[in-house]
Every structure is written in C-alpha cells, then in structure tokens.
Write an enzyme that holds these catalytic residues in place. Structure first.
Site, mmCIF file in Angstrom:
data_model
loop_
_atom_site.group_PDB
_atom_site.id
_atom_site.type_symbol
_atom_site.label_atom_id
_atom_site.label_comp_id
_atom_site.label_asym_id
_atom_site.label_seq_id
_atom_site.Cartn_x
_atom_site.Cartn_y
_atom_site.Cartn_z
ATOM 1 N N GLU A 1 0.809 -1.220 0.000
ATOM 2 C CA GLU A 1 0.000 0.000 0.000
ATOM 3 C C GLU A 1 0.846 1.275 0.000
ATOM 4 O OE1 GLU A 1 -2.850 -0.644 -0.659
ATOM 5 O OE2 GLU A 1 -3.856 -2.084 0.630
ATOM 6 N N HIS B 1 -3.458 3.073 7.820
ATOM 7 C CA HIS B 1 -4.435 2.366 6.989
ATOM 8 C C HIS B 1 -4.869 1.114 7.738
ATOM 9 C CE1 HIS B 1 -6.488 0.175 3.927
ATOM 10 N NE2 HIS B 1 -5.493 -0.680 3.712
ATOM 11 N N HIS C 1 -8.163 -2.049 8.367
ATOM 12 C CA HIS C 1 -9.359 -2.759 7.913
ATOM 13 C C HIS C 1 -10.271 -2.964 9.128
ATOM 14 C CE1 HIS C 1 -6.399 -4.785 4.868
ATOM 15 N NE2 HIS C 1 -6.601 -3.495 4.583
ATOM 16 N N TYR D 1 -17.569 15.081 17.774
ATOM 17 C CA TYR D 1 -16.202 14.585 17.966
ATOM 18 C C TYR D 1 -15.565 14.176 16.646
ATOM 19 C CZ TYR D 1 -18.443 14.605 22.429
ATOM 20 O OH TYR D 1 -19.169 15.009 23.512
ATOM 21 N N HIS E 1 -13.089 -1.903 1.413
ATOM 22 C CA HIS E 1 -11.704 -2.173 1.792
ATOM 23 C C HIS E 1 -11.377 -1.729 3.216
ATOM 24 C CE1 HIS E 1 -7.197 -1.733 0.429
ATOM 25 N NE2 HIS E 1 -7.294 -2.138 1.670
#
Length: 215
Positions: free
Chosen positions: A70, A89, A91, A116, A156
């Site tokens: 990535e 990043h 999942h 928030y 994703h």
C-alpha cells in the site's frame, strides 16, 4: 522519540484499540524526504525495528524490510496533506462495513452525527474501489477535488493522516467510532448536526468540510 519507536508505538495502539486484526493494516511516518513504513505481512501489535521499511518520497525502497503493497496509498496522502507526518491504513470492522454501503453524500461517507468526528476527522469521502496495492488508489487520493485527512476505500477500509503519529491514531479511532454510530443509526430517522454548526465546528478545529451547498 525517534521515528521507529513512534511507528512501533502507533502500531501497538491500533491493535489495542481493536482496529488491526491479524496482519492487516499498515502505518507510516514521514521524516524529511524519507518514509518509514511497516513491512509487508507484519503484525502491527508486534512490530520490531527489523520489520520496518525505509522509502524515499517517490516510493523507492532504500532499506529495511520489504514495504507493504500500500505504498502508493501512503505517499498520496502525504502529497495531499504536506504538513502531515503520519498515515494509518486499517481494515477495522465498522469502517469496512460502511465502505461497503453507498456514501451519505458526495463529499463524506460519514454523516455529521457527533461533534467529535467533526473535531478530529472532518469529512470522509468514499473513494472508488480498486484492488489493494493498485497504484490507482493513490491517484484517487491526489485526484479528489475535496480536501480530507481521512477517507474510506470502497469495500476495503480506511486511511487517515495526521500531523504526527498519535494524532493519526486518535483520528483513526474516532473515525471507527463514527462509522459504528453511522451503522447503528442506519435506516432510522437521524438527527444530524445542523449545517451551520458543522461549519462552525470544523472551522474552529481546522478540519476539512465541504459546504453542502457548494459540493
């Protein structure tokens, strides 16, 4: 704290928050013209200095472990937000689930339900699906006309940048909570924060938000 220690600490914080199951997800820190990134297949909660890859800002691997696939995702977010020095990043469950639904609006998949999320993340556009690791993912980030520090990647997960690693981690945690609340309220008559209040909050905290009337 040096960059390696900060990255290792960020990885552990993400796992402790339940946002990085198994060996999923990656994190990076930019220092000058170099990026330190978790290596491919590593577990963020058990990172060691030997698990880290060093890259140039054009993506060239200059040392350390083999980098995550990535890379383009991280480099694109640094290019979009030049003052930010960390990218996460993940999942995480709620972010993935919301990324599988149609977005709330063109500029944010996450509706303005709590102050928030507005204070710590701002708008979160849903980017089109491309396979993980495809360089086109980076092009979706740099090509987006909307400013953002966090986005959902369709089907994703999420990507978030911050001024430093603790900020990026905290924003990622807040985004996961915002996605969870969005899912919990799906299909119900929601009470959204009024547009003028959204604008006031995001301006006060210097978070990106596109005026609904000028998308």
């Amino acid at each position: 704290m040096n960059a390696a220690d900060a990255l290792i600490q960020a990885g552990r914080a993400l796992v402790e928050a339940g946002l990085s199951p198994g060996s999923s997800g990656n994190v990076s820190i930019r220092t000058g013209d170099r990026v330190l990134m978790s290596g491919t297949g590593t577990r963020l909660g058990a990172l060691e200095p030997t698990d880290l890859a060093e890259l140039s800002l054009d993506g060239t691997h200059v040392g350390g472990a083999r980098p995550s696939k990535e890379v383009s995702l991280h480099l694109a977010l640094y290019a979009k937000n030049p003052t930010h020095t960390a990218v996460v990043h993940v999942h995480s469950p709620s972010a993935v689930a919301l990324s599988c639904l149609e977005p709330w609006s063109e500029h944010s998949a996450v509706p303005p339900l709590t102050p928030y999320a507005l204070m710590r993340v701002g708008q979160v556009p849903l980017l089109d699906f491309v396979p993980p690791g495809d360089p086109a993912m980076g092009e979706l980030i740099t090509g987006s006309r909307h400013p953002f520090r966090a986005a959902l990647l369709a089907n994703h997960g999420a990507v978030v940048s911050g001024e430093d690693a603790p900020t990026a981690v905290d924003s990622t945690i807040e985004l996961e909570e915002a996605c969870r609340i969005a899912l919990m309220t799906l299909g119900a008559p929601r009470r959204l924060i009024a547009a003028d209040q959204v604008a006031a909050i995001t301006q006060r905290w210097n978070m990106p938000w596109t005026d609904d009337a000028h998308q």
